[in-house]
Design an enzyme around this catalytic site. Structure first.
Site, PDB file in Angstrom:
ATOM      1  N   ARG A   1      -2.243   1.145   4.373  1.00 37.36           N
ATOM      2  CA  ARG A   1      -3.847   1.114   4.799  1.00 37.36           C
ATOM      3  C   ARG A   1      -3.931   0.367   6.073  1.00 37.36           C
ATOM      4  NH1 ARG A   1      -6.647  -1.877   2.077  1.00 37.36           N
ATOM      5  NH2 ARG A   1      -5.164  -2.361   0.257  1.00 37.36           N
TER       6      ARG A   1
ATOM      7  N   TYR B   1      -1.703   8.866   5.276  1.00 42.40           N
ATOM      8  CA  TYR B   1      -1.306   7.879   4.270  1.00 42.40           C
ATOM      9  C   TYR B   1      -2.441   7.512   3.176  1.00 42.40           C
ATOM     10  CZ  TYR B   1       2.049   5.035   1.933  1.00 42.40           C
ATOM     11  OH  TYR B   1       2.726   4.589   0.763  1.00 42.40           O
ATOM     12  N   GLY B   2      -2.077   7.551   2.013  1.00 37.99           N
ATOM     13  CA  GLY B   2      -2.768   7.216   0.822  1.00 37.99           C
ATOM     14  C   GLY B   2      -4.384   6.847   1.159  1.00 37.99           C
ATOM     15  N   GLY B   3      -4.683   5.583   0.951  1.00 33.96           N
ATOM     16  CA  GLY B   3      -5.934   5.236   0.958  1.00 33.96           C
ATOM     17  C   GLY B   3      -6.687   5.642   2.151  1.00 33.96           C
TER      18      GLY B   3
ATOM     19  N   LYS C   1     -10.137   4.940  -2.272  1.00 37.94           N
ATOM     20  CA  LYS C   1     -10.743   3.812  -1.725  1.00 37.94           C
ATOM     21  C   LYS C   1     -11.950   4.220  -0.909  1.00 37.94           C
ATOM     22  CE  LYS C   1      -7.067   1.710  -3.165  1.00 37.94           C
ATOM     23  NZ  LYS C   1      -7.001   0.644  -4.139  1.00 37.94           N
TER      24      LYS C   1
ATOM     25  N   HIS D   1     -12.391  -2.653  -7.936  1.00 41.51           N
ATOM     26  CA  HIS D   1     -10.859  -2.303  -7.793  1.00 41.51           C
ATOM     27  C   HIS D   1     -10.147  -2.820  -9.036  1.00 41.51           C
ATOM     28  CE1 HIS D   1      -7.095  -3.057  -5.056  1.00 41.51           C
ATOM     29  NE2 HIS D   1      -7.138  -1.933  -5.659  1.00 41.51           N
TER      30      HIS D   1
ATOM     31  N   SER E   1      -4.378  -5.416  -4.094  1.00 43.59           N
ATOM     32  CA  SER E   1      -3.291  -4.399  -3.805  1.00 43.59           C
ATOM     33  C   SER E   1      -2.009  -5.023  -4.041  1.00 43.59           C
ATOM     34  CB  SER E   1      -3.635  -3.850  -2.562  1.00 43.59           C
ATOM     35  OG  SER E   1      -4.840  -3.071  -2.236  1.00 43.59           O
TER      36      SER E   1
ATOM     37  N   CYS F   1      -0.648  -6.140  -6.674  1.00 42.46           N
ATOM     38  CA  CYS F   1      -0.465  -7.538  -7.493  1.00 42.46           C
ATOM     39  C   CYS F   1      -0.473  -7.086  -9.012  1.00 42.46           C
ATOM     40  CB  CYS F   1      -1.604  -8.350  -7.016  1.00 42.46           C
ATOM     41  SG  CYS F   1      -1.623  -9.028  -5.386  1.00 42.46           S
TER      42      CYS F   1
ATOM     43  N   LYS G   1      -1.807  -4.345 -11.094  1.00 40.75           N
ATOM     44  CA  LYS G   1      -2.695  -3.459 -11.975  1.00 40.75           C
ATOM     45  C   LYS G   1      -2.023  -2.508 -12.688  1.00 40.75           C
ATOM     46  CE  LYS G   1      -5.519  -2.640  -8.573  1.00 40.75           C
ATOM     47  NZ  LYS G   1      -4.921  -3.333  -7.675  1.00 40.75           N
ATOM     48  N   THR G   2      -1.191  -1.590 -11.969  1.00 38.39           N
ATOM     49  CA  THR G   2      -0.502  -0.209 -12.597  1.00 38.39           C
ATOM     50  C   THR G   2       0.332  -1.015 -13.747  1.00 38.39           C
ATOM     51  OG1 THR G   2      -0.479   0.627 -10.534  1.00 38.39           O
ATOM     52  CG2 THR G   2       1.002   1.410 -12.214  1.00 38.39           C
ATOM     53  N   ASN G   3       1.052  -2.237 -13.386  1.00 43.62           N
ATOM     54  CA  ASN G   3       2.153  -2.659 -14.401  1.00 43.62           C
ATOM     55  C   ASN G   3       1.360  -2.971 -15.571  1.00 43.62           C
ATOM     56  OD1 ASN G   3       5.160  -2.645 -13.800  1.00 43.62           O
ATOM     57  ND2 ASN G   3       4.070  -2.832 -11.641  1.00 43.62           N
TER      58      ASN G   3
ATOM     59  N   ASP H   1      -6.477   1.505 -11.146  1.00 43.13           N
ATOM     60  CA  ASP H   1      -6.862   1.139  -9.828  1.00 43.13           C
ATOM     61  C   ASP H   1      -8.210   0.884  -9.624  1.00 43.13           C
ATOM     62  OD1 ASP H   1      -5.784   0.378  -7.187  1.00 43.13           O
ATOM     63  OD2 ASP H   1      -6.601   2.302  -6.634  1.00 43.13           O
TER      64      ASP H   1
ATOM     65  N   SER I   1       6.274   2.118  -0.529  1.00 46.09           N
ATOM     66  CA  SER I   1       6.477   3.596  -1.041  1.00 46.09           C
ATOM     67  C   SER I   1       5.492   3.634  -2.432  1.00 46.09           C
ATOM     68  CB  SER I   1       7.914   3.832  -1.199  1.00 46.09           C
ATOM     69  OG  SER I   1       8.524   2.721  -2.094  1.00 46.09           O
ATOM     70  N   ARG I   2       5.418   4.940  -2.649  1.00 44.68           N
ATOM     71  CA  ARG I   2       4.472   5.242  -3.821  1.00 44.68           C
ATOM     72  C   ARG I   2       4.858   6.601  -4.536  1.00 44.68           C
ATOM     73  NH1 ARG I   2      -0.350   1.856  -4.400  1.00 44.68           N
ATOM     74  NH2 ARG I   2      -0.049   0.322  -2.764  1.00 44.68           N
TER      75      ARG I   2
ATOM     76  N   ARG J   1      -2.118 -13.362  -6.525  1.00 44.95           N
ATOM     77  CA  ARG J   1      -0.636 -13.523  -6.363  1.00 44.95           C
ATOM     78  C   ARG J   1      -0.841 -15.081  -5.680  1.00 44.95           C
ATOM     79  NH1 ARG J   1       4.090 -10.553  -5.411  1.00 44.95           N
ATOM     80  NH2 ARG J   1       3.103  -8.473  -6.005  1.00 44.95           N
TER      81      ARG J   1
ATOM     82  N   ASN K   1       3.172 -10.364 -20.269  1.00 48.23           N
ATOM     83  CA  ASN K   1       1.936 -10.697 -20.060  1.00 48.23           C
ATOM     84  C   ASN K   1       1.023 -10.582 -21.068  1.00 48.23           C
ATOM     85  OD1 ASN K   1       2.262 -11.420 -17.258  1.00 48.23           O
ATOM     86  ND2 ASN K   1       2.054  -9.353 -16.531  1.00 48.23           N
TER      87      ASN K   1
END
Ligand code: GTP
Ligand code: SPV
Ligand code: MN
Length: 584
Positions: A70, A198-200, A207, A227, A249, A251, A253-255, A276, A364-365, A396, A494
């Protein structure tokens, strides 16, 4: 194909007149359409076929080397009144912005196909879902939007019925960063994006629509577009709590949303609803509920492996689009943190030499349908969403922020979110590792003045049923020791922190009052089986009053940037923290 909706037809015609495509394709979202697009992109070189024996239906896309994340400095919120965009956004006068960007769209699709993508953010039959139409000249955008949104005929039917949708216009342009702009016109429910694939920047449902435009709509209509990941935590006794968590971003969330419980916590189950974005609203009973407007994941690849997250790892072994990863000799995707294989080509397709930077781009995504997630919640499609027990904010922070603490109440929780900070990551172009304020992880995404946004959060809480309001927490998985090592093991572990959080939601354990909020008693945070000495836990759960006084000063200065629009209640909350710290 075309549409029965006159205004939509007129807009598409107008765009075609401006951009001059060779042809127009209305996307229906079918498998056949997707297959044809992939075939065409394999021919054009937009996609590279990955090893189909190990990774069936997986493809690699390499974006332009100057177009890998982004671009916050080129992202604008164009409101009639500059103050409405706020110091948190770059602003341009809407007339000027249209003039400037339309100049770049003129003739931009010459010789190319223009795709019209009707999409729905949220379950098609949900009253909380909102629709949009993206027009793009990028087939890569089309196949990604198909994974990330409910795209095609069903969405078009809803759009024709409702006659209200977000208009998104996108062209990859010439990919010159000097001619790249991501512009939002919330008052016109319009997005215009040029010069990035790209992405966002380019998948406008994500977004641009689901956060920037939706946050504006949400304030007008009395809900929140955030978010945030959305997950369910099921205890061994079978009780499920739904949690929404806002981390900036890259930090975690997906995990967290796809967490794999450690062997030491048998019986716990995690269910993913989203990784997300969450849209939250207060229902008729005063209960906060949430839906995930997306239907897929555009997730960070580096660091994903069997140990950190086997759910994510398994999910991306098939039917996945990889963007900017490296390749092995036998055409398998490769990235830093993958435990096996050797890269031979880097993310730009150049021979890989160790020591010459990472093989895969740090941003990379993978793009993958949420249905491939082995722990996808059966309630992810529920039109009414799920009830929220807890909201987590997190960043973070190598220092200052403890592993976890609980806000005293909703208003204090809004301060915790508003004041949060995090080190910058590769998800946006710019310097990495710099601590910056990122209120509610929405710094790049709030479509209006943060001061008004904080007021809206406060108001939403006061309008809900107080006994049903979720508790608010702050977490930090990223504390580092003197040698720069993470002090907390993170990932699956976690869950130990989430467990304390649900214990608090159920009123099962007391907590320690501190100036910044409520902290766990050491005996309530289970670290059995972890290779962690007690002094580390001590540090993770301690508060350095001096450092926090500085933090409060920094937050106070940050609020000052927003001037008189800052809600006085937020300042009062901050004064409360300052007073308690003085007494400490
Ligand atoms: P966006 O998609 O950019 O909004 O990011 P995200 O918040 O979903 O981040 P994600 O979960 O993809 O994590 C980003 C990076 O943080 C990856 O490289 C992960 O390996 C790493 N990470 C995630 N969770 C943890 C954790 O608990 N501890 C540590 N040390 N690293 C983590
Ligand atoms: C983020 O940067 O927060 C992302 C990736 O989720 S992107 O869609 O590119 O914005
Ligand atoms: Mn994100």
């Amino acid at each position: 194909m075309t549409t029965s909706n006159a205004s939509l037809k007129r807009w598409v015609d107008d765009v075609a007149r401006l951009t001059q495509p060779a042809s127009i394709h209305w996307c229906n979202g079918s498998d056949a359409e997707n297959t044809a697009l992939i075939e065409a992109m394999l021919k054009s070189g937009d996609l590279i076929k990955l090893n189909q024996d190990t990774h069936p239906n997986c493809y690699l896309h390499r974006s332009h080397p100057s177009d890998v994340a982004r671009v916050e400095h080129l992202t604008f919120v164009c409101t009639r009144n500059k103050e409405d965009a706020g110091p948190n956004n770059h602003w341009m006068d809407p007339t000027e912005a249209h003039r400037k960007i339309d100049g770049l769209f003129a003739g931009a699709m010459r010789g190319r196909t223009m795709y019209v993508i009707p999409y729905c953010m949220g379950p098609i039959d949900s009253p909380f879902a909102r629709c949009g139409v993206e027009i793009t000249d990028s087939p890569y955008v089309v196949v990604n939007m198909r994974l990330m949104t409910r795209m095609g005929d069903a969405a078009l039917t809803r759009i024709e019925r409702e006659d209200k949708y977000v208009k998104g216009l996108h062209s990859i342009g010439d990919l010159d960063p000097d001619r790249r702009f991501i512009m939002h016109f919330p008052e016109e429910l319009t997005i215009k994006s040029v010069g990035s694939g790209y992405g966002g920047n380019a998948l406008l449902g994500k977004k641009c629509h689901a956060l920037r435009i939706a946050s504006w709509q949400a304030r007008e209509e009395g809900w929140l577009a955030e978010h945030m990941l959305l997950m369910g935590l099921q205890s061994p006794e079978g009780r499920t709590h739904y949690v929404a968590a806002a981390f900036p971003s890259a930090c975690g969330k997906t995990n967290l949303a796809m967490l794999v419980p450690p062997a030491s916590m048998p019986g716990w189950k995690i269910w993913t609803l989203g990784d997300d974005i969450s849209w939250l609203h207060v229902d008729e009973q005063g209960q906060l509920r949430a839906i995930n407007p997306e239907s897929g994941y555009f997730g960070v690849v580096p660091g994903t492996n069997r140990k950190t997250n086997c759910n994510a790892y398994d999910m991306i072994q098939r039917d996945t689009i990889f963007t900017n990863v490296a390749l092995t000799a036998d055409n398998q995707p490769w990235w830093e943190g993958l435990e096996n294989g050797t890269p031979v080509l880097d993310w730009q397709g150049k021979p890989y030499t160790p020591g010459n930077g990472p093989a895969a781009h740090p941003n990379s995504r993978f793009t993958v349908s949420a249905k491939q997630n082995p722990i996808y919640s059966t309630l992810a499609d529920a039109p009414e969403g799920v009830p929220i027990s807890a909201i987590l904010f997190g960043g973070r922070r190598r220092e200052v922020a403890p592993l976890v603490y609980e806000a005293r109440d909703w208003a204090h929780g809004v301060l915790v979110g508003a004041g949060m900070a995090s080190e910058t990551t590769a998800a946006a172009v710019g310097q990495m590792g710099v601590v910056r304020r990122d209120s509610m992880a929405m710094k790049p995404f709030a479509g209006y003045n943060f001061a008004d946004y904080w007021s809206h959060w406060l108001k939403l809480g006061s309008g809900a049923n107080a006994s049903k309001l979720p508790k608010i927490f702050h977490v930090n998985w990223f504390r580092q020791d003197r040698n720069g090592r993470f002090m907390w093991p993170g990932f699956g572990e976690n869950l130990r922190v989430l467990r304390w959080i649900t214990d608090r939601c159920e009123g099962k354990v007391p907590a320690i009052e501190t100036p910044i909020g409520l902290l766990p008693r050491k005996q309530d945070l289970d670290i059995s089986g972890l290779d962690m000495d007690p002094s580390t836990l001590e540090t993770l759960l301690s508060i350095d009053a001096g450092a926090w006084r500085q933090e409060v000063d920094a937050i106070s200065k940050y609020l000052d940037e927003y001037g008189s629009r800052v809600p006085s209640q937020l300042r009062e909350e901050l004064k409360g923290v300052a007073k308690r710290l003085e007494a400490a």
